[in-house]
Design an enzyme around this catalytic site. Structure first.
Site, short mmCIF file in Angstrom:
data_model
loop_
_atom_site.label_atom_id
_atom_site.label_comp_id
_atom_site.label_asym_id
_atom_site.label_seq_id
_atom_site.Cartn_x
_atom_site.Cartn_y
_atom_site.Cartn_z
N LYS A 99 0.84 -1.21 0.00
CA LYS A 99 0.00 0.00 0.00
C LYS A 99 0.88 1.25 0.00
O LYS A 99 2.10 1.16 0.25
CB LYS A 99 -0.91 -0.02 1.23
CG LYS A 99 -0.17 0.04 2.57
CD LYS A 99 -1.09 -0.32 3.73
CE LYS A 99 -0.34 -0.22 5.05
NZ LYS A 99 -1.13 -0.79 6.17
N TYR A 130 16.28 30.30 9.02
CA TYR A 130 15.05 30.97 9.46
C TYR A 130 14.97 31.02 10.99
O TYR A 130 15.26 30.03 11.67
CB TYR A 130 13.82 30.22 8.96
CG TYR A 130 13.51 30.41 7.50
CD1 TYR A 130 13.28 31.69 6.98
CD2 TYR A 130 13.42 29.33 6.65
CE1 TYR A 130 12.98 31.87 5.63
CE2 TYR A 130 13.11 29.49 5.31
CZ TYR A 130 12.90 30.76 4.81
OH TYR A 130 12.60 30.92 3.49
C1 LIG Z 1 -0.43 -1.76 6.91
C2 LIG Z 1 -1.07 -3.03 7.28
C3 LIG Z 1 -0.31 -4.22 7.34
C4 LIG Z 1 1.19 -4.21 7.28
O1 LIG Z 1 1.66 -3.76 8.52
P1 LIG Z 1 3.22 -3.60 8.87
O2 LIG Z 1 3.22 -3.18 10.29
O3 LIG Z 1 3.73 -2.53 7.95
O4 LIG Z 1 3.86 -4.91 8.63
C5 LIG Z 1 -0.99 -5.41 7.53
N1 LIG Z 1 -2.33 -5.43 7.71
C6 LIG Z 1 -3.08 -4.31 7.70
C7 LIG Z 1 -4.56 -4.41 7.92
C8 LIG Z 1 -2.48 -3.06 7.50
O5 LIG Z 1 -3.22 -1.96 7.50
#
Ligand SMILES: *Cc1c(COP(=O)(O)O)cnc(C)c1O
Length: 344
Positions: free
Chosen positions: A33, A242
Site C-alpha cells: 500500500k 530561518y
Molecule cells: C499496513 C497493514 C499491514 C502491514 O503492517 P506492517 O506493520 O507494515 O507490517 C498489515 N495489515 C493491515 C490491515 C495493514 O493496515
C-alpha cells in the site's frame, strides 16, 4: 546533480521477504500500500512476486489496479478498504479482492458483483476497520457459504510484544473464526516476530519488507545522499537559517544541502538530526527549509560533495527518532523530487 539521490535496494526487499517467510510455516503475503511504502509499488511488487509472493495487499482499489498492471494476471490482490461505492468497475476489471468491512459493503458486493471473490475483515478490538462481533454474527451465515478467500483481522499493539492487547485480540479472533474453514490471517510484521500463535494461514508484512522496525534484523533498503550546494564560514555569534535558531559558538563551517521539507524531511527533524560525511556525523544547524538544510561540517577536514541522510550509519528508524515519528512515516514521506535509482 542538484537533487538528492535515493537508492532503493530491491534485492534487500526480496531478502527481507524471504527472511520473514522463513520465520513461519504459512504463506507470506506482501503489503505494498501507499506506493510500496513510498518506494514504488511497481518495482517493489515485481521484485516480491519474483521472490515468491503470490498475495498482495493495498489500501485502495486504485492502488490495487496499479499493482495488477505491474504484475499481470495471477497474483491475488486484496483491498483493505473493501468494496467502496464507485469501486465496482475497478474490482471487476482488475480482478481485485475487496476485504469486506461492514454489512453495507457485503450487500454492495453481492448485489453489484455476484460471484466475485472477496475476503472479510473482522474487528477484534482495534476499532478501525472490520466487522464487529455482532455484525459478524448477523453476516456469517450469508458470507461463509460464499467461500471468502480470506478472513483477517489486524493487531493494534503488535510492536509491543508484552502488551496484553495482543492476547485479547488473539482470543477474540479465535472465537470469531472458530469454525471458519477459509484461510485466516492476523499478523503483520510485528505479529510474525511475536509468536507462531499469530501466524495462522497467511502473514501480511509491510514495513519489515522495507527495512523498518519492528523487524530489527531487516536488511536496509533505502539510502539517501544529498548534494552540498555551498559551504561557508560562519563566525562565532553569527546565526544560520530561518528564525536565527542556530547561533555559532565557535568559528564554523556550514554546508547547505539540496533537500528540505518538500522532500519529506520534515521540520521536526531539525533538532537532533545528523547527516554523515562517510563515518563523520554532522549535525543539522538551524531550521529545515523547504528545499534546503544547513549542516555544521566544522569537524570535517575538507568540503563534502554529498552528505548521507540514510545509509549504513543511519536507517529510517533513527531518522524517525530525531523527528519524533516512526520509520513508516519517514518512508512514505520520501519525496518525488529525488533522483531515484533501483538496485537489484
Ligand atoms: C499496513 C497493514 C499491514 C502491514 O503492517 P506492517 O506493520 O507494515 O507490517 C498489515 N495489515 C493491515 C490491515 C495493514 O493496515
Amino acid at each position: 546533480m542538484s537533487t538528492g539521490q535515493l537508492t532503493i535496494h530491491l534485492d534487500a526487499v526480496a531478502a527481507n521477504w524471504r527472511a520473514l517467510d522463513a520465520m513461519t510455516a504459512c504463506e507470506t503475503a506482501a503489503v505494498v500500500k501507499a506506493d510500496g511504502y513510498g518506494l514504488g509499488a511497481d518495482p517493489v511488487a515485481r521484485t516480491l512476486a519474483q521472490a515468491g509472493a503470490r498475495t498482495f495487499f493495498v489500501a485502495a482499489a486504485e492502488e490495487g489496479a496499479a499493482v495488477r498492471d505491474a504484475l499481470g494476471p495471477g497474483p491475488r490482490i486484496f483491498i483493505f478498504s473493501g468494496h467502496m461505492a464507485g469501486d465496482t468497475d475497478l474490482l471487476r476489471a482488475k480482478d481485485l479482492t475487496p476485504l469486506i468491512n461492514s454489512v453495507d459493503q457485503m450487500l454492495r458486493h453481492v448485489e453489484s458483483l455476484p460471484g466475485h471473490t472477496f475476503g472479510l475483515q473482522l474487528d477484534t478490538g482495534m476499532n478501525r476497520l472490520g466487522l464487529e462481533a455482532a455484525e459478524w454474527a448477523a453476516l456469517r451465515e450469508i458470507a461463509l457459504p460464499l467461500s471468502p478467500a480470506l478472513v483477517m483481522s489486524h493487531l493494534a499493539c503488535a510492536d509491543e510484544p508484552e502488551h496484553a492487547m495482543n492476547a485479547r485480540q488473539l482470543s477474540a479472533f479465535l472465537e470469531m473464526t472458530e469454525d471458519v474453514s477459509a484461510p485466516r490471517s492476523l499478523a503483520a510484521t510485528g505479529g510474525i516476530l511475536h509468536s507462531p500463535d499469530f501466524h495462522f494461514d497467511m502473514t501480511r508484512p509491510g514495513v519489515g519488507l522495507y527495512g523498518g522496525l519492528p523487524f530489527a534484523n531487516a536488511t536496509p533498503v533505502v539510502a539517501l545522499d544529498v548534494p552540498v550546494i555551498q559551504v561557508r564560514d560562519v563566525a562565532a555569534g553569527e546565526t544560520v537559517g530561518y528564525g536565527n535558531t542556530f547561533a555559532a559558538t565557535r568559528p564554523s563551517r556550514i554546508a547547505t544541502i539540496a533537500a528540505g521539507y518538500a522532500d519529506g524531511l520534515i521540520r521536526a527533524m531539525g533538532d537532533g538530526l545528523v547527516l554523515y560525511a562517510g563515518d563523520t556525523p554532522c549535525p543539522v544547524a538551524g531550521r529545515v527549509s523547504m528545499d534546503l538544510i544547513t549542516v555544521d561540517v566544522t569537524e570535517l577536514g575538507g568540503e563534502p560533495e554529498v552528505l548521507t541522510l540514510l545509509g549504513p550509519r543511519q536507517g529510517v528508524d533513527m531518522v524517525a527518532d530525531a523527528a519524533g515519528t516512526i520509520g513508516y512515516e519517514i518512508l512514505t514521506s520520501l519525496g518525488q523530487r529525488y533522483q531515484r535509482s533501483y538496485r537489484s
